[in-house]
Design a protein around this motif. Structure first.
Motif, short mmCIF file in Angstrom:
data_model
loop_
_atom_site.label_atom_id
_atom_site.label_comp_id
_atom_site.label_asym_id
_atom_site.label_seq_id
_atom_site.Cartn_x
_atom_site.Cartn_y
_atom_site.Cartn_z
N VAL A 136 41.10 49.67 54.50
CA VAL A 136 40.25 50.05 53.85
C VAL A 136 39.71 48.79 52.17
CG1 VAL A 136 39.05 52.02 51.64
CG2 VAL A 136 40.88 52.56 53.27
N LEU A 137 40.38 48.30 51.92
CA LEU A 137 39.43 47.48 51.77
C LEU A 137 38.57 46.08 52.17
CD1 LEU A 137 39.30 45.59 48.39
CD2 LEU A 137 41.26 44.13 49.39
N ALA A 138 39.44 45.90 53.33
CA ALA A 138 39.00 45.22 54.69
C ALA A 138 36.55 45.85 54.86
CB ALA A 138 39.66 45.37 56.37
N GLU A 139 37.34 47.28 55.09
CA GLU A 139 35.85 47.70 55.43
C GLU A 139 35.10 47.80 54.17
OE1 GLU A 139 35.00 52.24 55.97
OE2 GLU A 139 36.68 51.75 56.14
N LEU A 140 35.19 48.12 52.96
CA LEU A 140 34.47 48.11 51.90
C LEU A 140 34.21 46.77 51.71
CD1 LEU A 140 36.76 49.92 49.12
CD2 LEU A 140 34.30 50.65 49.86
N LYS A 141 34.69 45.34 52.12
CA LYS A 141 34.10 43.98 52.20
C LYS A 141 33.39 44.36 52.84
CE LYS A 141 37.54 42.32 49.83
NZ LYS A 141 38.98 40.71 49.76
N GLN A 142 32.81 44.68 54.16
CA GLN A 142 32.54 44.46 55.38
C GLN A 142 30.97 45.11 54.88
OE1 GLN A 142 33.15 45.96 58.64
NE2 GLN A 142 32.17 44.95 59.84
N ALA A 143 30.80 46.65 54.06
CA ALA A 143 30.27 47.67 53.93
C ALA A 143 29.03 46.25 52.79
CB ALA A 143 30.10 48.88 53.21
N ALA A 144 29.78 45.98 51.70
CA ALA A 144 28.88 44.84 51.13
C ALA A 144 29.58 43.30 50.17
CB ALA A 144 29.63 46.50 49.38
N PRO A 145 29.22 42.49 51.16
CA PRO A 145 29.56 41.16 51.26
C PRO A 145 29.69 40.71 49.76
CG PRO A 145 28.40 41.85 53.26
CD PRO A 145 27.99 43.01 52.49
N ASN A 146 28.95 41.00 49.81
CA ASN A 146 28.99 40.20 47.55
C ASN A 146 29.47 40.87 47.12
OD1 ASN A 146 27.05 38.07 48.57
ND2 ASN A 146 25.71 39.26 48.42
N ALA A 147 30.54 42.27 47.60
CA ALA A 147 30.75 43.35 45.39
C ALA A 147 32.07 42.44 45.12
CB ALA A 147 31.08 44.29 46.74
N ASP A 148 32.80 43.10 43.67
CA ASP A 148 33.87 42.49 43.97
C ASP A 148 35.59 43.64 43.85
OD1 ASP A 148 36.24 41.60 42.48
OD2 ASP A 148 34.78 40.75 40.84
N PHE A 149 35.50 43.96 44.68
CA PHE A 149 36.47 44.75 45.14
C PHE A 149 38.44 44.00 45.21
CE2 PHE A 149 33.24 46.24 48.28
CZ PHE A 149 33.11 47.36 47.35
N SER A 150 38.77 44.66 44.23
CA SER A 150 40.76 44.20 44.71
C SER A 150 41.58 45.89 44.58
CB SER A 150 40.92 43.84 42.76
OG SER A 150 39.85 42.68 42.79
N LEU A 151 42.54 45.32 45.42
CA LEU A 151 43.40 46.50 45.65
C LEU A 151 44.50 46.70 44.97
CD1 LEU A 151 43.51 48.34 48.23
CD2 LEU A 151 45.19 46.61 49.18
N VAL A 152 44.83 47.14 44.31
CA VAL A 152 45.73 48.14 43.90
C VAL A 152 46.84 48.89 43.94
CG1 VAL A 152 45.20 46.43 41.44
CG2 VAL A 152 44.30 49.22 42.15
N THR A 153 47.85 49.28 44.46
CA THR A 153 48.57 50.32 44.99
C THR A 153 50.00 50.71 44.22
OG1 THR A 153 50.14 48.64 45.92
CG2 THR A 153 48.55 49.22 47.08
N GLY A 154 49.95 51.59 44.38
CA GLY A 154 51.23 53.23 43.84
C GLY A 154 51.31 54.54 44.28
N ASP A 155 52.30 55.10 44.61
CA ASP A 155 52.08 55.91 45.12
C ASP A 155 52.23 57.34 43.60
OD1 ASP A 155 52.94 59.05 45.51
OD2 ASP A 155 54.80 58.55 47.27
N VAL A 156 51.24 57.83 43.53
CA VAL A 156 50.89 58.42 41.82
C VAL A 156 51.88 59.44 41.66
CG1 VAL A 156 48.69 57.02 41.17
CG2 VAL A 156 48.92 59.49 42.70
#
Length: 230
Positions: A42-62
């Motif tokens: 998902v992170l890779a897809e978001l970065k491809q769609a918005a190359p200049n955006a600042d995305f960071s992945l955080v994880t956890g089973d809520v």
């Protein structure tokens, strides 16, 4: 200075769409997913769609309160302030399941996790006088809170059968605006307490999601009801 948001349940649906739109608008977006295996594509897809955006992945089973606290620690390690916490993760099940902590799964994910995460991140939000958005299901209109029956044992089967018979859209993250009847009374009560309802369906409304959210964040009146079905 760009603003910062954490969106839980951002690996799919309106959470993912909101992450993309806000990223395009210059926000730093913490994209939450259950695991790295689920989140990295998902992170890779978001970065491809918005190359200049600042995305960071955080994880956890809520569904696990320990992992909710770990999620909060991941955010704290990367930022000292948070402008918006969007509690978006949610689910609806067709059978009763119990979390690792012993809670009925819907109660754990849809209700306890947002409370714990908000509590853990509140100092960061207070630094910016930020906002908290919590996505909820329209199915909350159909039930009644009973403190002694939070495990869902007694009525779970009947509820699921009712949902299946109605054959309605069961997307777990829907709220409404433009209320009428008894909802107007509830709406006014929410507004007086500082809570501002807004709502949309995910399909075909995704480009407008960020606009709806931003209108709530900047104090503008919220009268959106973007609904296009399941």
């Amino acid at each position: 200075m760009s603003k910062t948001i954490l969106i839980t349940g951002a690996s799919t649906g309106i959470g993912k769409a909101g992450a993309l739109e806000l990223g395009r608008r210059g926000w730093k977006v913490f994209v939450h997913a259950r695991s790295e295996a689920r989140g990295n594509p998902v992170l890779a897809e978001l970065k491809q769609a918005a190359p200049n955006a600042d995305f960071s992945l955080v994880t956890g089973d809520v569904s696990s309160m320990a992992e909710v606290k770990s999620l909060a620690e991941q955010v704290k390690a990367q930022t000292k302030t948070l402008d918006v916490l969007w509690n978006n993760a949610g689910l609806m099940l067709n059978e009763r399941k119990v979390s690792v902590d012993g809670w009925e799964m819907t109660m754990a994910i849809n209700h306890l996790a947002p409370f714990v995460l908000t509590r853990e991140l509140l100092p960061l939000i207070e630094q910016t006088q930020g906002r908290i958005i919590t996505t909820s299901s329209r199915r909350t209109h159909d039930g009644h809170f009973q403190l002694g029956r939070l495990d869902g044992r007694e009525k779970y089967i009947q509820i699921i059968q009712s949902l299946q018979q109605e054959q309605t859209c069961q997307h777990p993250v829907h709220t409404r605006t433009g209320p009428s009847g008894w909802r107007q009374r509830n709406y006014r009560t929410l507004l007086s307490s500082g809570i501002r309802p807004l709502g949309f369906w995910p399909a075909n409304a995704r480009p407008a999601i960020a606009g709806v959210i931003l209108s709530a964040l900047d104090g503008s009146p919220v009268h959106h009801r973007l609904r296009s079905g399941c």
